[in-house]
Enzyme design. Structure first.
Site, short mmCIF file in Angstrom:
data_model
loop_
_atom_site.label_atom_id
_atom_site.label_comp_id
_atom_site.label_asym_id
_atom_site.label_seq_id
_atom_site.Cartn_x
_atom_site.Cartn_y
_atom_site.Cartn_z
N ASP A 92 -8.74 -11.00 -37.74
CA ASP A 92 -8.97 -9.58 -37.97
C ASP A 92 -7.64 -9.03 -38.51
O ASP A 92 -6.62 -9.70 -38.47
CB ASP A 92 -9.42 -8.87 -36.70
CG ASP A 92 -10.10 -7.54 -37.01
OD1 ASP A 92 -9.92 -7.03 -38.14
OD2 ASP A 92 -10.81 -7.00 -36.14
C1 BGC Z 1 -11.66 -4.29 -38.11
C2 BGC Z 1 -12.47 -5.28 -38.92
C3 BGC Z 1 -12.31 -4.95 -40.39
C4 BGC Z 1 -10.85 -5.02 -40.74
C5 BGC Z 1 -10.54 -4.76 -42.19
C6 BGC Z 1 -10.24 -4.22 -38.57
O1 BGC Z 1 -9.54 -3.21 -37.95
O2 BGC Z 1 -11.71 -4.63 -36.74
O3 BGC Z 1 -13.82 -5.27 -38.51
O4 BGC Z 1 -13.10 -5.79 -41.16
O5 BGC Z 1 -10.15 -4.07 -39.96
O6 BGC Z 1 -10.68 -3.43 -42.51
#
Ligand code: BGC
Length: 741
Positions: A271
């Site tokens: 993530d």
């Molecule tokens: C989220 C993800 C997301 C990523 C990119 C993160 O903070 O938990 O689900 O895809 O950011 O934006």
């Protein structure tokens, strides 16, 4: 995957005749460039051509939304987009950052929230959605969508419940598979997220989740398992949190569960900023750290608020290379991780056919999918005296009231929020459909946290008075309430189940003057309705309906579409009834999932002293259905698959869909098991009077529990109960069979 060995095998086959020196240019006829070779052969050919520096560079991103390519060898970068409910805005090469303050050059279709898809109980529709999103991603020249979200709803307060597919692992898995197949069918890479136990936003970077081996296997893994085994998903995203003391991005679960137990061949992506170490992360098999490159460095260096513990930047080459050189990170681990990324590049077709963009975005066909989901997902929770559907021929006027009437609540907040053109609000949808019926609009109360004229007591009273007057003067009052994307969002949990400020009072004031008050709300999970539910005859859960949500609401309110959605979670009377209550959000950054496997209806079926307001699987309809002719085999032997059949008939006078649900119970199990668990379902659309026979296959896994003694799934011989019905509590047909060894 044992890539180096395969490479040797290919060399002996003479396939390596075209290998150039690692530093030199590459012959156009190099085997890895040949699409007719297998993916394994191509990876095995390409990997040894790469320098260590090139391989290590691929372990982290080059931008906010881009992986790192190796131009010398023609290895493309992977260009990503958030996800999952359409493409979140982005500009240029690396600019997908925040919801506000960004200029964006296109608008994409805002699909309804994941929970809306879940309420449709329609994997084929999830597939259509995935396909439409895949087309849009490719159209804007991106390669990957960051979704679907399959984390289980454990607490009604989780800020991302709206993104998820609800509380049940079986339902979540089926929908995830549909979405994934749709996306992958377009040659676009989905990323099923977030592995694992990311079930609260509270301190998501630092929280340590203590969860049992059995709950992991029976509740939290299965949607990922389905994504891998049935959906053949190419990418899994790891979560921010710790799992039993270890950060997910460096957890032994990546290798143990994803690679070994489930045979996952793709790669794990972090993530955004969910890495917290260098060697530990690479050695655990986490292949691609995101974001990376200059945007990541700028972001880390920039002053300003960041979530505590939001680190990242650990897999940059300057950090990884010294550790490879001193042996802390074995080269074989780098090869394995890079080999997985290459596998996906070949498997997805991206290596051979990079996405160059096009124009098929926000098309009529894509919008139609968004509307279909919004239509199918709407759940009718209460309909006393058949107050719905509205009949324009018998109405003179409708009052449309509330902070979510003229403003479309298309989605919850965070990375899943899509900004779209041509968004239809409920007020617009209703006006368009109402024909000659007079529509009176009143705000009633401003949405908490939004501009409005609720700043002073006088202004608030004026708004309320206007709403009451509109309701009084109209035959029917429709009150649109719920959350905004600022109040239900990634990054924060809801503080409680209460509706935002002033909304309970608005409903009560309207209901006091109009007996035909119908409340329609936007939310991703249970909301507190007990203060007024007895005073309103109609209650409709409209989730976050995407850009076509307003039309879908009108479709259902006026009966152009029969409401056929079913709750994908247990709707609580109050927060204290949640199985996680007392063990949320945790103490000292540690949360214990003490309820174990008893999440959602599994808990309520066992602890019958607490009754849900509306059970899992529940939803009313304008027509009626009857189930009959349950056929259950007498015995199931060994590995054989058995079939349960049931006939469903539309006994009402209009077309509609029913979701037939099959639950299985194992009362004689040697371990404690849920009373019953969902093991089959089908959404069946029937004309008035029409009937159909539905079949559910039961395989051994459907009968199994996860044995912590044997660390394996086990089905014990004996008697199993079969329950078939239309919710987890409405199960008119029951039978049983015996599993024979
Ligand atoms: C989220 C993800 C997301 C990523 C990119 C993160 O903070 O938990 O689900 O895809 O950011 O934006």
């Amino acid at each position: 995957m044992r890539i180096p060995q395969i490479a040797f095998g290919l060399m002996s086959l003479g396939l390596f005749s075209a290998v150039a020196s690692a530093q030199g240019g590459v012959d156009a006829s190099a085997p890895y460039k040949n699409p007719s070779l297998s993916v394994e052969q191509r990876v095995a050919d390409l990997l040894p051509r790469m320098t260590l520096e090139e391989k290590v560079s691929m372990l982290s991103g080059s931008g906010w939304m881009e992986s790192t390519g190796v131009p010398r060898l023609g290895i493309p970068e992977i260009k990503m987009a958030d996800g999952p409910m359409g493409i979140r805005l982005w500009t240029g090469s690396s600019a997908v950052t925040s919801v506000e303050g960004q200029v964006h050059s296109f608008s994409s279709t805002a699909f309804p929230a994941g929970i809306d898809v879940a309420a449709s109980w329609d994997p084929a529709l999830a597939r259509e959605e995935g396909q439409a999103i895949g087309q849009e991603v490719a159209s804007v020249g991106r390669d990957m969508i960051l979704g679907p979200t399959v984390n289980i709803q454990r607490t009604p307060l989780w800020g991302r419940n709206f993104e998820s597919y609800g509380e049940d692992p079986f339902l979540s898995g089926k929908l995830a598979v549909g979405y994934i197949q749709g996306v992958q069918g377009e040659g676009v890479i989905p990323s099923v997220k977030h592995f694992v136990v990311n079930n609260e936003e509270f301190e998501r970077h630092r929280i340590d989740v203590e969860v049992s081996e059995r709950a992991l296997h029976e509740i939290y893994f299965p949607a990922f398992e389905a994504a891998i085994k049935d959906g053949h998903v190419w990418v899994v995203m790891s979560s921010y949190n710790k799992v039993n003391g270890v950060y997910a991005a460096e957890s032994p679960l990546l290798k143990q569960e994803l690679y070994q137990a489930l045979g996952f061949k793709g790669f794990v992506i972090s993530d955004w900023g969910s890495t917290y170490s260098t060697a530990g992360t690479v050695n655990a098999g986490m292949a691609l750290e995101m974001p990376g490159g200059p945007p990541m460095r700028r972001w880390l260096a920039a002053p300003g608020p960041k979530e505590a513990g939001n680190d990242g930047g650990y897999l940059a080459s300057e950090k990884v290379l010294p550790l490879v050189k001193d042996g802390t990170i074995p080269v074989a681990n780098v090869d394995e991780n890079v080999g997985r990324i290459l596998t996906v590049l070949f498997e997805s077709g991206q290596f051979d056919h990079p996405h160059v963009g096009g124009v098929a975005i926000d098309t009529a066909a894509q919008r139609a999918v968004a509307r279909k989901i919004a239509d199918e997902g709407i759940v009718l929770l209460k309909n006393d005296g058949a107050v719905l559907p509205l009949k324009p021929s018998k109405l003179h006027s409708i009052a449309v009231i509330g902070p979510s009437a003229a403003t479309a609540r298309i989605g919850g907040g965070g990375s899943g929020l899509v900004f779209a053109k041509g968004v239809v609000s409920p007020l617009e949808g209703i006006k368009q459909r109402a024909g000659g019926v007079q529509v009176r609009y009143a705000l009633g109360v401003a949405m908490q946290g939004e501009e409005g004229s609720s700043d002073t007591a006088e202004a608030r009273k004026k708004l309320l008075d206007e709403a009451v007057a509109a309701a009084k003067a109209s035959d029917v009052a429709l009150v649109f309430v719920g959350y905004s994307w600022k109040l239900e969002t990634e990054g924060h949990d809801r503080p409680n189940m209460d509706l935002p400020a002033g909304q309970d009072e608005l409903i009560q004031a309207v209901a006091a003057v109009n007996k035909k008050t119908i409340v329609v709300f936007n939310a991703g999970d249970s909301v507190g309705v007990m203060k007024w539910i007895d005073r309103v005859p109609g209650l409709v859960d409209a989730w976050y309906g995407g850009e076509e949500g307003g039309n879908a609401i009108a479709d259902v309110l006026f009966g152009d579409d029969n409401p056929s959605g079913k709750l994908p979670f247990t709707f609580l009377r109050k927060l204290e009834d949640s199985p996680s209550y007392g063990n949320y959000p945790g103490v000292n950054l540690h949360v214990k999932y003490a309820e174990g496997i008893y999440v959602g209806y599994r808990y309520f079926d066992k602890h019958t002293e607490t009754t849900p307001l509306f059970p899992f699987g529940y939803g009313l309809s304008y027509t009626s259905f009857a189930l009959s002719k349950l056929e259950v085999p007498k015995t199931i032997t060994g590995e054989t698959t058995a079939t349960v059949r049931v006939t469903v008939k539309n006994t009402g006078d209009r077309k509609g869909a029913e979701v037939v649900q099959m639950y299985l119970g194992d009362p004689g199990a040697s371990v404690d098991r849920p009373v019953r668990e969902l093991k089959g379902f089908e959404r069946v659309e029937l004309e008035a009077g029409e009937s159909r026979t539905v079949s559910f296959a039961i395989d051994r896994r459907a009968l199994s529990f996860y044995s912590t003694e044997h660390h394996a799934w086990m089905a014990e011989p004996g008697k199993f109960e079969v329950y078939v019905g239309t919710s987890s509590r409405e199960l008119p047909l029951q039978g049983s069979f015996t599993l024979v060894k």
